[in-house]
Design a protein around this motif. Structure first.
Motif, PDB file in Angstrom:
ATOM      1  N   ALA A 120       0.835  -1.198   0.000  1.00  0.00           N
ATOM      2  CA  ALA A 120       0.000   0.000   0.000  1.00  0.00           C
ATOM      3  C   ALA A 120       0.872   1.251   0.000  1.00  0.00           C
ATOM      4  CB  ALA A 120      -0.917  -0.001   1.221  1.00  0.00           C
ATOM      5  N   ALA A 121       0.290   2.348  -0.481  1.00  0.00           N
ATOM      6  CA  ALA A 121       1.041   3.600  -0.533  1.00  0.00           C
ATOM      7  C   ALA A 121       1.160   4.243   0.841  1.00  0.00           C
ATOM      8  CB  ALA A 121       0.368   4.567  -1.509  1.00  0.00           C
ATOM      9  N   HIS A 122       0.041   4.268   1.602  1.00  0.00           N
ATOM     10  CA  HIS A 122      -0.001   5.034   2.851  1.00  0.00           C
ATOM     11  C   HIS A 122      -0.540   4.178   3.984  1.00  0.00           C
ATOM     12  CE1 HIS A 122      -0.980   7.876  -0.551  1.00  0.00           C
ATOM     13  NE2 HIS A 122       0.192   8.307  -0.132  1.00  0.00           N
ATOM     14  N   PRO A 123      -0.106   4.479   5.196  1.00  0.00           N
ATOM     15  CA  PRO A 123      -0.720   3.808   6.335  1.00  0.00           C
ATOM     16  C   PRO A 123      -2.216   4.127   6.373  1.00  0.00           C
ATOM     17  CG  PRO A 123       0.872   5.493   7.071  1.00  0.00           C
ATOM     18  CD  PRO A 123       0.921   5.451   5.589  1.00  0.00           C
ATOM     19  N   ASP A 124      -3.012   3.172   6.478  1.00  0.00           N
ATOM     20  CA  ASP A 124      -4.494   3.084   6.511  1.00  0.00           C
ATOM     21  C   ASP A 124      -5.075   2.551   5.201  1.00  0.00           C
ATOM     22  OD1 ASP A 124      -4.987   5.265   4.777  1.00  0.00           O
ATOM     23  OD2 ASP A 124      -6.157   6.399   6.218  1.00  0.00           O
ATOM     24  N   ASP A 125      -4.358   2.711   4.070  1.00  0.00           N
ATOM     25  CA  ASP A 125      -4.837   2.130   2.805  1.00  0.00           C
ATOM     26  C   ASP A 125      -4.951   0.617   2.917  1.00  0.00           C
ATOM     27  OD1 ASP A 125      -4.823   4.619   1.512  1.00  0.00           O
ATOM     28  OD2 ASP A 125      -2.792   4.336   0.725  1.00  0.00           O
ATOM     29  N   GLU A 126      -4.011   0.001   3.645  1.00  0.00           N
ATOM     30  CA  GLU A 126      -4.009  -1.461   3.742  1.00  0.00           C
ATOM     31  C   GLU A 126      -5.253  -1.969   4.463  1.00  0.00           C
ATOM     32  OE1 GLU A 126      -2.621   0.482   5.796  1.00  0.00           O
ATOM     33  OE2 GLU A 126      -2.206  -0.414   7.751  1.00  0.00           O
ATOM     34  N   ILE A 127      -5.778  -1.156   5.376  1.00  0.00           N
ATOM     35  CA  ILE A 127      -6.985  -1.566   6.107  1.00  0.00           C
ATOM     36  C   ILE A 127      -8.235  -1.224   5.299  1.00  0.00           C
ATOM     37  CG2 ILE A 127      -8.241  -1.432   8.286  1.00  0.00           C
ATOM     38  CD1 ILE A 127      -5.388  -2.486   8.561  1.00  0.00           C
ATOM     39  N   LEU A 128      -8.284   0.012   4.778  1.00  0.00           N
ATOM     40  CA  LEU A 128      -9.445   0.418   3.980  1.00  0.00           C
ATOM     41  C   LEU A 128      -9.647  -0.535   2.801  1.00  0.00           C
ATOM     42  CD1 LEU A 128      -8.853   4.284   3.849  1.00  0.00           C
ATOM     43  CD2 LEU A 128     -10.783   3.131   4.966  1.00  0.00           C
ATOM     44  N   GLY A 129      -8.544  -0.920   2.146  1.00  0.00           N
ATOM     45  CA  GLY A 129      -8.662  -1.684   0.924  1.00  0.00           C
ATOM     46  C   GLY A 129      -8.913  -3.169   1.139  1.00  0.00           C
ATOM     47  N   VAL A 130      -8.234  -3.741   2.128  1.00  0.00           N
ATOM     48  CA  VAL A 130      -8.189  -5.201   2.163  1.00  0.00           C
ATOM     49  C   VAL A 130      -8.154  -5.747   3.600  1.00  0.00           C
ATOM     50  CG1 VAL A 130      -5.654  -5.226   1.849  1.00  0.00           C
ATOM     51  CG2 VAL A 130      -6.989  -7.177   1.045  1.00  0.00           C
ATOM     52  N   GLY A 131      -8.536  -4.880   4.566  1.00  0.00           N
ATOM     53  CA  GLY A 131      -8.405  -5.269   5.973  1.00  0.00           C
ATOM     54  C   GLY A 131      -9.177  -6.523   6.346  1.00  0.00           C
ATOM     55  N   ALA A 132     -10.434  -6.591   5.914  1.00  0.00           N
ATOM     56  CA  ALA A 132     -11.262  -7.728   6.327  1.00  0.00           C
ATOM     57  C   ALA A 132     -10.875  -9.001   5.577  1.00  0.00           C
ATOM     58  CB  ALA A 132     -12.743  -7.407   6.090  1.00  0.00           C
ATOM     59  N   THR A 133     -10.406  -8.842   4.341  1.00  0.00           N
ATOM     60  CA  THR A 133      -9.910  -9.998   3.584  1.00  0.00           C
ATOM     61  C   THR A 133      -8.592 -10.484   4.187  1.00  0.00           C
ATOM     62  OG1 THR A 133     -10.990  -9.233   1.564  1.00  0.00           O
ATOM     63  CG2 THR A 133      -9.144 -10.765   1.297  1.00  0.00           C
ATOM     64  N   ALA A 134      -7.759  -9.541   4.625  1.00  0.00           N
ATOM     65  CA  ALA A 134      -6.507  -9.918   5.297  1.00  0.00           C
ATOM     66  C   ALA A 134      -6.808 -10.758   6.533  1.00  0.00           C
ATOM     67  CB  ALA A 134      -5.716  -8.666   5.665  1.00  0.00           C
ATOM     68  N   ALA A 135      -7.824 -10.344   7.286  1.00  0.00           N
ATOM     69  CA  ALA A 135      -8.198 -11.108   8.486  1.00  0.00           C
ATOM     70  C   ALA A 135      -8.649 -12.517   8.102  1.00  0.00           C
ATOM     71  CB  ALA A 135      -9.308 -10.372   9.246  1.00  0.00           C
ATOM     72  N   ARG A 136      -9.335 -12.647   6.982  1.00  0.00           N
ATOM     73  CA  ARG A 136      -9.735 -13.991   6.519  1.00  0.00           C
ATOM     74  C   ARG A 136      -8.514 -14.823   6.147  1.00  0.00           C
ATOM     75  NH1 ARG A 136     -14.462 -15.282   2.461  1.00  0.00           N
ATOM     76  NH2 ARG A 136     -13.278 -17.212   2.682  1.00  0.00           N
ATOM     77  N   HIS A 137      -7.549 -14.218   5.483  1.00  0.00           N
ATOM     78  CA  HIS A 137      -6.313 -14.952   5.174  1.00  0.00           C
ATOM     79  C   HIS A 137      -5.654 -15.444   6.455  1.00  0.00           C
ATOM     80  CE1 HIS A 137      -5.689 -14.709   0.838  1.00  0.00           C
ATOM     81  NE2 HIS A 137      -6.047 -13.449   0.844  1.00  0.00           N
TER      82      HIS A 137
END
Ligand SMILES: [Zn+2]
Length: 232
Positions: A15-32
């Motif tokens: 991600a470019a900026h801190p918080d983009d990683e959560i806004l974009g893919v946070g819940a999918t990351a949790a599933r992974h």
């Protein structure tokens, strides 16, 4: 998760900026994470808070928020390149590519999540280009899939060029992990705004509900498949 792939694979969020990683893919990351995958996070630039105040303290506040958010999701602690915020276009693309390449070589991801090329924010587009270059499908490469996520307050603010439109073709149900995404976003309170700003808790939930309803589930995150390779 992910179409029959077993758990235990390496996944990268770039991600470019801190918080983009959560806004974009946070819940999918949790599933992974829940599926046993090892989720690594790379953040290229310092972030909006540092842009506002321009201080080293603001940078470390944002890095602390990113680490806290990662803890909520269960991903690895993020790595930070500390590149200049909203000025990635002032750098040689090759330098950005090489930094992303080093990360990719180190974590050997099978799936990479990154920005959509059409986003309004200049850093997002450059991040996407650097990722595409760093993950080009050479013999022996580990990357099997690159998925573009959407980032509220950037993806939907792009100009009207149809080629820049975000047209999702991959949906991940996040009904069970959306609350964790919302808790992770609480770590980024300084970056969040009040509704009806798109970067508000209410708008994030609304987008998840809309993306879910588009595919018949309560909540989803949506992606555009940039490339997917099914190798033997
Ligand atoms: Zn951003």
């Amino acid at each position: 998760m992910n179409g029959g792939m077993s758990g235990g694979m390496s996944v990268a969020i770039i991600a470019a900026h801190p918080d983009d990683e959560i806004l974009g893919v946070g819940a999918t990351a949790a599933r992974h994470v829940d599926g046993g995958d090892d989720v690594h996070v790379l953040i290229l630039a310092t972030g909006a808070l540092s842009r506002t105040t321009g201080t080293a303290a603001a940078v470390s506040d944002l890095e602390r928020a990113a680490r806290q958010a990662a803890e909520v999701l269960g991903t690895r602690p993020p790595r930070f390149l500390g590149l200049p915020d909203n000025r990635l276009d002032s750098l040689d693309l090759l330098d950005v590519v090489q930094a992303v390449e080093a990360f990719v070589a180190d974590v050997a991801p099978r799936i990479v999540y990154t920005h959509h090329h059409g986003d309004l924010n200049v850093d997002h587009g450059i991040t996407q280009r650097a990722v595409l270059t760093a993950c080009r499908p050479l013999p022996g490469g580990t990357v099997r899939a690159i998925h573009a996520f959407e980032t509220l307050s950037s993806t939907e603010w792009a100009a009207g060029d149809p080629g820049d439109a975000f047209r999702p073709n991959r949906y991940v149900e996040v009904t069970a992990t959306l609350d964790r995404k919302m808790r992770a976003l609480e770590a980024y309170a300084s970056e969040m705004r009040d509704f009806p700003h798109p970067r508000s808790a209410q708008a994030v939930r609304a987008l998840a509900a809309l993306r879910g309803a588009q595919v018949g589930v309560e909540a989803a995150e949506a992606f555009m498949v940039t490339r997917e390779v099914d190798r033997l």
